[in-house]
Scaffold this active site. Sequence first.
Site, PDB file in Angstrom:
ATOM      1  N   GLU A  32      79.215  43.815  50.702  1.00  0.00           N
ATOM      2  CA  GLU A  32      80.542  43.940  50.100  1.00  0.00           C
ATOM      3  C   GLU A  32      81.571  43.123  50.878  1.00  0.00           C
ATOM      4  O   GLU A  32      81.537  43.086  52.108  1.00  0.00           O
ATOM      5  CB  GLU A  32      80.987  45.406  50.099  1.00  0.00           C
ATOM      6  CG  GLU A  32      80.113  46.338  49.306  1.00  0.00           C
ATOM      7  CD  GLU A  32      80.577  47.773  49.425  1.00  0.00           C
ATOM      8  OE1 GLU A  32      81.367  48.204  48.566  1.00  0.00           O
ATOM      9  OE2 GLU A  32      80.182  48.455  50.383  1.00  0.00           O
ATOM     10  N   ASP A  51      75.534  55.899  54.259  1.00  0.00           N
ATOM     11  CA  ASP A  51      76.348  55.607  53.085  1.00  0.00           C
ATOM     12  C   ASP A  51      75.607  54.777  52.045  1.00  0.00           C
ATOM     13  O   ASP A  51      75.748  55.007  50.835  1.00  0.00           O
ATOM     14  CB  ASP A  51      77.621  54.863  53.512  1.00  0.00           C
ATOM     15  CG  ASP A  51      78.585  54.651  52.357  1.00  0.00           C
ATOM     16  OD1 ASP A  51      78.896  55.637  51.662  1.00  0.00           O
ATOM     17  OD2 ASP A  51      79.017  53.505  52.145  1.00  0.00           O
ATOM     18  N   HIS A  56      71.454  54.530  47.923  1.00  0.00           N
ATOM     19  CA  HIS A  56      71.463  53.405  46.981  1.00  0.00           C
ATOM     20  C   HIS A  56      70.255  52.480  47.155  1.00  0.00           C
ATOM     21  O   HIS A  56      69.506  52.232  46.204  1.00  0.00           O
ATOM     22  CB  HIS A  56      72.755  52.595  47.126  1.00  0.00           C
ATOM     23  CG  HIS A  56      73.982  53.375  46.811  1.00  0.00           C
ATOM     24  ND1 HIS A  56      74.247  53.879  45.562  1.00  0.00           N
ATOM     25  CD2 HIS A  56      75.036  53.757  47.582  1.00  0.00           C
ATOM     26  CE1 HIS A  56      75.389  54.537  45.559  1.00  0.00           C
ATOM     27  NE2 HIS A  56      75.888  54.476  46.783  1.00  0.00           N
ATOM     28  N   LYS A 152      79.795  45.830  55.269  1.00  0.00           N
ATOM     29  CA  LYS A 152      81.195  45.743  54.834  1.00  0.00           C
ATOM     30  C   LYS A 152      81.818  44.464  55.396  1.00  0.00           C
ATOM     31  O   LYS A 152      81.384  43.941  56.426  1.00  0.00           O
ATOM     32  CB  LYS A 152      81.981  46.945  55.352  1.00  0.00           C
ATOM     33  CG  LYS A 152      81.500  48.293  54.846  1.00  0.00           C
ATOM     34  CD  LYS A 152      81.954  48.540  53.430  1.00  0.00           C
ATOM     35  CE  LYS A 152      81.668  49.969  52.993  1.00  0.00           C
ATOM     36  NZ  LYS A 152      82.031  50.184  51.583  1.00  0.00           N
TER      37      LYS A 152
END
Length: 370
Positions: A32, A51, A56, A152
């Site tokens: 991301e 996370d 996922h 991130k």
Amino acid sequence: VQNILVLRFANQIFESLWNRNYIDSIEIYAAEKLGVENRGKYYEGAGALRDMIQNHLMQLMGFVAMEAPSAFDANLMRDEVAKVFRALHPLSPNDVIRGQYIAGKAGEESVVGYREENGVAADSTTETYIAMRFFIDNWRWGGVPFYFYTGKRMQESRSEIVIHFKNVPHRLFSGICPRSSCNELILKVDSPESISLKFGLKVPGSFFEVKQVSMNFAYDSLCNTYIANAYERLLLDAMQGDSTLYTRTDALELSWRFIDPILKEWAKDPAKGLTFYPAGSNGPEDFVDYVGLYESFFGLCIGDQELENRTRTKSDPYGTTADRQFAEKVVYGSLDANFRSIQLAVVRGLYAVYLCGMAIGCCIYLRSGF
């Protein structure tokens, strides 16, 4: 995600190749460009491993690696995913790299580091980047490395699955491909969804030099209607009572069992092994790509299974770095680019001499009056 199942189980051309005999490695990305935004307090207690990896990416891997169910039924599908999770080989700390972003640039905008985000401790050791390798101990996937990448504040957002197929057993042609093989299948799972198949073709010219090319398909080209994003799809499935894409309790427990040893190891020394990368980059500088340039971290030869098996030892089951460097020369051992240029120049020179000889021969022949 549903397209993964249809691609696999509705197309014999892919399903027959979907195993350790033809697949070299599998990478799953969830990168991301965004940072933690205003979720600093939550992220401090979660980190990238909890996370993104635990839910996922594990779920995506389950759909990629599962066996075909006897019928298209939610419980049968989730049975097969749980079987994959039960077959996961235990992780060791050396199989996981973690990083944390520091101040950098997101496009043209300067952004703060993770420790300067709201709700984040000034000495935080929470990871915002994970790269990891693991294996599945079953007949279909034995010996095939799987890789997860998530982070991130990356240079680009990327949600995709990359299937790297094995190289041909004997290389007849020279050429350059990003991996040991030109053959890749790329499934882009985020909007806009797409599928790309990559293979090698001849570069125009005299020599049989191979270059990787791509055939691309965009999912939205099938129709003009609105395509729901991932979260909209899940909400719609929930309202319709379809639990296919939802994780069942047993699979959830198995995925936690898989990553718990790493979390416990990190808890012993939170700062150990934590690397840093500038916001807007591709991750920690030394470990950008496991399968590619920085493959030496694992010392694993990708693409030459026979040599890989010979270099494995009990103390280092994936081969030493020196062995990998030698194997890499074998796997990627096409002619050096400069040498190929010299070869081409020599051949062109010889061809020019040949043409000159032919011209002189014709002149002599004509002057001799036939």
